[in-house]
Design a protein around this motif. Structure first.
Motif, PDB file in Angstrom:
ATOM      1  N   ARG A 297       0.959  -1.140   0.072  1.00  0.00           N
ATOM      2  CA  ARG A 297      -0.032   0.096  -0.011  1.00  0.00           C
ATOM      3  C   ARG A 297       1.004   1.072   0.110  1.00  0.00           C
ATOM      4  O   ARG A 297       1.609   1.466   0.965  1.00  0.00           O
ATOM      5  CB  ARG A 297      -0.956   0.034   1.343  1.00  0.00           C
ATOM      6  CG  ARG A 297      -1.859   1.034   1.250  1.00  0.00           C
ATOM      7  CD  ARG A 297      -2.559   1.376   2.198  1.00  0.00           C
ATOM      8  NE  ARG A 297      -1.880   1.806   3.553  1.00  0.00           N
ATOM      9  CZ  ARG A 297      -1.785   3.044   3.713  1.00  0.00           C
ATOM     10  NH1 ARG A 297      -2.101   4.208   2.938  1.00  0.00           N
ATOM     11  NH2 ARG A 297      -0.755   3.595   4.795  1.00  0.00           N
ATOM     12  N   ILE A 298       1.004   1.967  -1.085  1.00  0.00           N
ATOM     13  CA  ILE A 298       1.525   3.368  -1.382  1.00  0.00           C
ATOM     14  C   ILE A 298       1.040   4.271  -0.446  1.00  0.00           C
ATOM     15  O   ILE A 298      -0.146   4.632  -0.391  1.00  0.00           O
ATOM     16  CB  ILE A 298       1.914   3.547  -2.612  1.00  0.00           C
ATOM     17  CG1 ILE A 298       2.764   2.677  -3.328  1.00  0.00           C
ATOM     18  CG2 ILE A 298       2.806   5.016  -2.652  1.00  0.00           C
ATOM     19  CD1 ILE A 298       2.778   2.859  -5.045  1.00  0.00           C
TER      20      ILE A 298
ATOM     21  N   LEU B 108       4.391  -3.066   3.710  1.00  0.00           N
ATOM     22  CA  LEU B 108       4.597  -4.218   3.293  1.00  0.00           C
ATOM     23  C   LEU B 108       3.357  -5.023   3.545  1.00  0.00           C
ATOM     24  O   LEU B 108       2.572  -4.905   4.384  1.00  0.00           O
ATOM     25  CB  LEU B 108       5.940  -4.957   3.698  1.00  0.00           C
ATOM     26  CG  LEU B 108       7.070  -4.298   3.232  1.00  0.00           C
ATOM     27  CD1 LEU B 108       8.063  -4.934   4.024  1.00  0.00           C
ATOM     28  CD2 LEU B 108       7.431  -4.089   1.820  1.00  0.00           C
ATOM     29  N   SER B 109       3.023  -6.186   2.922  1.00  0.00           N
ATOM     30  CA  SER B 109       1.759  -6.941   2.940  1.00  0.00           C
ATOM     31  C   SER B 109       2.017  -8.243   4.085  1.00  0.00           C
ATOM     32  O   SER B 109       1.201  -8.694   4.388  1.00  0.00           O
ATOM     33  CB  SER B 109       1.171  -7.607   1.664  1.00  0.00           C
ATOM     34  OG  SER B 109       2.334  -8.395   1.124  1.00  0.00           O
ATOM     35  N   THR B 110       3.256  -8.222   4.565  1.00  0.00           N
ATOM     36  CA  THR B 110       3.704  -9.291   5.399  1.00  0.00           C
ATOM     37  C   THR B 110       4.341  -8.517   6.557  1.00  0.00           C
ATOM     38  O   THR B 110       5.112  -7.828   6.319  1.00  0.00           O
ATOM     39  CB  THR B 110       4.473 -10.444   4.773  1.00  0.00           C
ATOM     40  OG1 THR B 110       5.608 -10.009   4.094  1.00  0.00           O
ATOM     41  CG2 THR B 110       3.655 -11.205   3.553  1.00  0.00           C
ATOM     42  N   PHE B 111       4.115  -9.359   7.629  1.00  0.00           N
ATOM     43  CA  PHE B 111       4.830  -8.854   8.936  1.00  0.00           C
ATOM     44  C   PHE B 111       5.879  -9.954   9.294  1.00  0.00           C
ATOM     45  O   PHE B 111       5.643 -11.185   8.995  1.00  0.00           O
ATOM     46  CB  PHE B 111       3.763  -8.913  10.162  1.00  0.00           C
ATOM     47  CG  PHE B 111       4.312  -7.937  11.200  1.00  0.00           C
ATOM     48  CD1 PHE B 111       4.043  -6.551  10.963  1.00  0.00           C
ATOM     49  CD2 PHE B 111       4.725  -8.531  12.407  1.00  0.00           C
ATOM     50  CE1 PHE B 111       4.878  -5.735  12.169  1.00  0.00           C
ATOM     51  CE2 PHE B 111       5.003  -7.824  13.511  1.00  0.00           C
ATOM     52  CZ  PHE B 111       5.234  -6.358  13.337  1.00  0.00           C
ATOM     53  N   PRO B 112       6.772  -9.642   9.782  1.00  0.00           N
ATOM     54  CA  PRO B 112       7.821 -10.671   9.832  1.00  0.00           C
ATOM     55  C   PRO B 112       7.632 -11.781  11.213  1.00  0.00           C
ATOM     56  O   PRO B 112       6.878 -11.324  12.109  1.00  0.00           O
ATOM     57  CB  PRO B 112       9.124  -9.613  10.726  1.00  0.00           C
ATOM     58  CG  PRO B 112       8.527  -8.609  11.008  1.00  0.00           C
ATOM     59  CD  PRO B 112       7.472  -8.447  10.029  1.00  0.00           C
ATOM     60  N   ALA B 113       7.922 -12.923  11.085  1.00  0.00           N
ATOM     61  CA  ALA B 113       7.455 -14.002  11.885  1.00  0.00           C
ATOM     62  C   ALA B 113       8.159 -13.747  13.495  1.00  0.00           C
ATOM     63  O   ALA B 113       7.504 -13.998  14.366  1.00  0.00           O
ATOM     64  CB  ALA B 113       8.121 -15.220  11.422  1.00  0.00           C
TER      65      ALA B 113
ATOM     66  N   PRO C 149      -4.347   2.959  -2.912  1.00  0.00           N
ATOM     67  CA  PRO C 149      -3.169   2.557  -3.822  1.00  0.00           C
ATOM     68  C   PRO C 149      -2.533   1.361  -3.335  1.00  0.00           C
ATOM     69  O   PRO C 149      -1.502   1.168  -2.891  1.00  0.00           O
ATOM     70  CB  PRO C 149      -2.453   3.759  -3.707  1.00  0.00           C
ATOM     71  CG  PRO C 149      -2.553   4.331  -2.424  1.00  0.00           C
ATOM     72  CD  PRO C 149      -4.089   4.170  -2.021  1.00  0.00           C
ATOM     73  N   ILE C 150      -3.131   0.131  -3.575  1.00  0.00           N
ATOM     74  CA  ILE C 150      -2.565  -0.965  -3.290  1.00  0.00           C
ATOM     75  C   ILE C 150      -2.140  -1.725  -4.724  1.00  0.00           C
ATOM     76  O   ILE C 150      -2.701  -1.760  -5.712  1.00  0.00           O
ATOM     77  CB  ILE C 150      -3.540  -1.965  -2.662  1.00  0.00           C
ATOM     78  CG1 ILE C 150      -3.802  -1.511  -1.331  1.00  0.00           C
ATOM     79  CG2 ILE C 150      -2.921  -3.493  -2.671  1.00  0.00           C
ATOM     80  CD1 ILE C 150      -4.776  -2.219  -0.595  1.00  0.00           C
ATOM     81  N   CYS C 151      -0.970  -2.194  -4.859  1.00  0.00           N
ATOM     82  CA  CYS C 151      -0.316  -2.648  -6.053  1.00  0.00           C
ATOM     83  C   CYS C 151       0.815  -3.735  -5.617  1.00  0.00           C
ATOM     84  O   CYS C 151       1.332  -3.895  -4.608  1.00  0.00           O
ATOM     85  CB  CYS C 151       0.118  -1.474  -6.787  1.00  0.00           C
ATOM     86  SG  CYS C 151       1.483  -0.536  -6.048  1.00  0.00           S
ATOM     87  N   ASP C 152       1.345  -4.342  -6.651  1.00  0.00           N
ATOM     88  CA  ASP C 152       2.492  -5.230  -6.890  1.00  0.00           C
ATOM     89  C   ASP C 152       3.434  -4.267  -7.423  1.00  0.00           C
ATOM     90  O   ASP C 152       3.590  -3.738  -8.277  1.00  0.00           O
ATOM     91  CB  ASP C 152       2.423  -6.419  -7.753  1.00  0.00           C
ATOM     92  CG  ASP C 152       1.342  -7.582  -7.234  1.00  0.00           C
ATOM     93  OD1 ASP C 152       0.964  -7.390  -6.106  1.00  0.00           O
ATOM     94  OD2 ASP C 152       0.860  -8.245  -7.794  1.00  0.00           O
ATOM     95  N   LEU C 153       4.604  -3.697  -6.343  1.00  0.00           N
ATOM     96  CA  LEU C 153       5.711  -3.285  -6.785  1.00  0.00           C
ATOM     97  C   LEU C 153       6.791  -4.131  -7.457  1.00  0.00           C
ATOM     98  O   LEU C 153       7.108  -5.129  -6.865  1.00  0.00           O
ATOM     99  CB  LEU C 153       6.026  -2.425  -5.490  1.00  0.00           C
ATOM    100  CG  LEU C 153       7.372  -1.422  -5.629  1.00  0.00           C
ATOM    101  CD1 LEU C 153       6.791  -0.443  -6.916  1.00  0.00           C
ATOM    102  CD2 LEU C 153       7.488  -0.656  -4.272  1.00  0.00           C
ATOM    103  N   LYS C 154       7.395  -3.820  -8.594  1.00  0.00           N
ATOM    104  CA  LYS C 154       8.465  -4.517  -9.159  1.00  0.00           C
ATOM    105  C   LYS C 154       9.752  -3.643  -9.145  1.00  0.00           C
ATOM    106  O   LYS C 154       9.475  -2.464  -9.753  1.00  0.00           O
ATOM    107  CB  LYS C 154       7.938  -4.860 -10.582  1.00  0.00           C
ATOM    108  CG  LYS C 154       6.996  -5.881 -10.558  1.00  0.00           C
ATOM    109  CD  LYS C 154       6.662  -6.455 -11.792  1.00  0.00           C
ATOM    110  CE  LYS C 154       5.515  -7.481 -12.020  1.00  0.00           C
ATOM    111  NZ  LYS C 154       4.154  -6.997 -12.088  1.00  0.00           N
ATOM    112  N   VAL C 155      10.768  -4.124  -8.901  1.00  0.00           N
ATOM    113  CA  VAL C 155      12.027  -3.550  -8.729  1.00  0.00           C
ATOM    114  C   VAL C 155      13.061  -4.480  -9.436  1.00  0.00           C
ATOM    115  O   VAL C 155      13.292  -5.651  -8.991  1.00  0.00           O
ATOM    116  CB  VAL C 155      12.635  -3.028  -7.344  1.00  0.00           C
ATOM    117  CG1 VAL C 155      13.916  -2.333  -7.464  1.00  0.00           C
ATOM    118  CG2 VAL C 155      11.444  -2.295  -6.704  1.00  0.00           C
ATOM    119  N   ARG C 156      13.698  -4.286 -10.514  1.00  0.00           N
ATOM    120  CA  ARG C 156      14.710  -5.058 -10.979  1.00  0.00           C
ATOM    121  C   ARG C 156      15.859  -4.024 -11.786  1.00  0.00           C
ATOM    122  O   ARG C 156      15.447  -2.990 -12.016  1.00  0.00           O
ATOM    123  CB  ARG C 156      13.890  -5.813 -12.099  1.00  0.00           C
ATOM    124  CG  ARG C 156      13.463  -5.027 -13.372  1.00  0.00           C
ATOM    125  CD  ARG C 156      12.415  -5.861 -14.011  1.00  0.00           C
ATOM    126  NE  ARG C 156      11.291  -5.096 -14.707  1.00  0.00           N
ATOM    127  CZ  ARG C 156      10.359  -4.410 -14.503  1.00  0.00           C
ATOM    128  NH1 ARG C 156       9.890  -4.535 -13.123  1.00  0.00           N
ATOM    129  NH2 ARG C 156       9.677  -3.856 -15.207  1.00  0.00           N
TER     130      ARG C 156
END
Length: 131
Positions: free
Chosen positions: A29-30, A48-53, A88-95
């Motif tokens: 989510r931006i 980020l969509s996940t929280f650390p374990a 603004p939820i999206c898949d961010l790509k960085v390459r």
């Protein structure tokens, strides 16, 4: 394909918090995009969509459940944004192949950029209910 942490200049903050289970940049989510003529530079803050374990003890103690990153894309060559909405939820790509390319596309966001580098400026956490 390289994991996004392998193409940024300083993956250590993310590795320190997430360990071996590195997060993806899916369903982020931006929260903010800021352009500066110095560089030029684009700063992007996103959840980020996940929280650390195994989050830092302070995060656990304070009930934090969302990790937020602030990333700087330095020496920006180009940037376009065609769509940005209230959700603004999206898949961010960085390459990286030569220059670093970043993009996001969803029903609510469409952006594309090219820069020399990406650097994590800050990693923090907050409790979703308090945001």
């Amino acid at each position: 394909m390289l994991h996004w942490t392998e193409v940024i200049t300083n993956p250590e903050p993310v590795v320190a918090v997430y360990g071996d289970e590195l997060p993806t940049l899916e369903d982020v989510r931006i929260a903010e995009i800021c352009l500066s003529p110095d560089g030029p530079t684009l700063r992007m803050r996103f959840d980020l969509s996940t929280f650390p374990a195994n989050p830092p003890a302070k995060w656990r103690r304070d009930g934090m459940d969302v990790v937020q990153l602030e990333v700087s894309f330095g020496k920006l060559h180009e940037f376009t944004i065609d769509r940005f909405s209230t959700n603004p939820i999206c898949d961010l790509k960085v390459r990286k192949s030569g220059l670093l390319q970043f993009s996001a596309e969803s029903e609510s966001v469409r952006l594309l950029g090219v820069a020399d580098e990406a650097t994590i400026l800050r990693i923090s956490a907050y409790a979703m209910g308090s945001y």
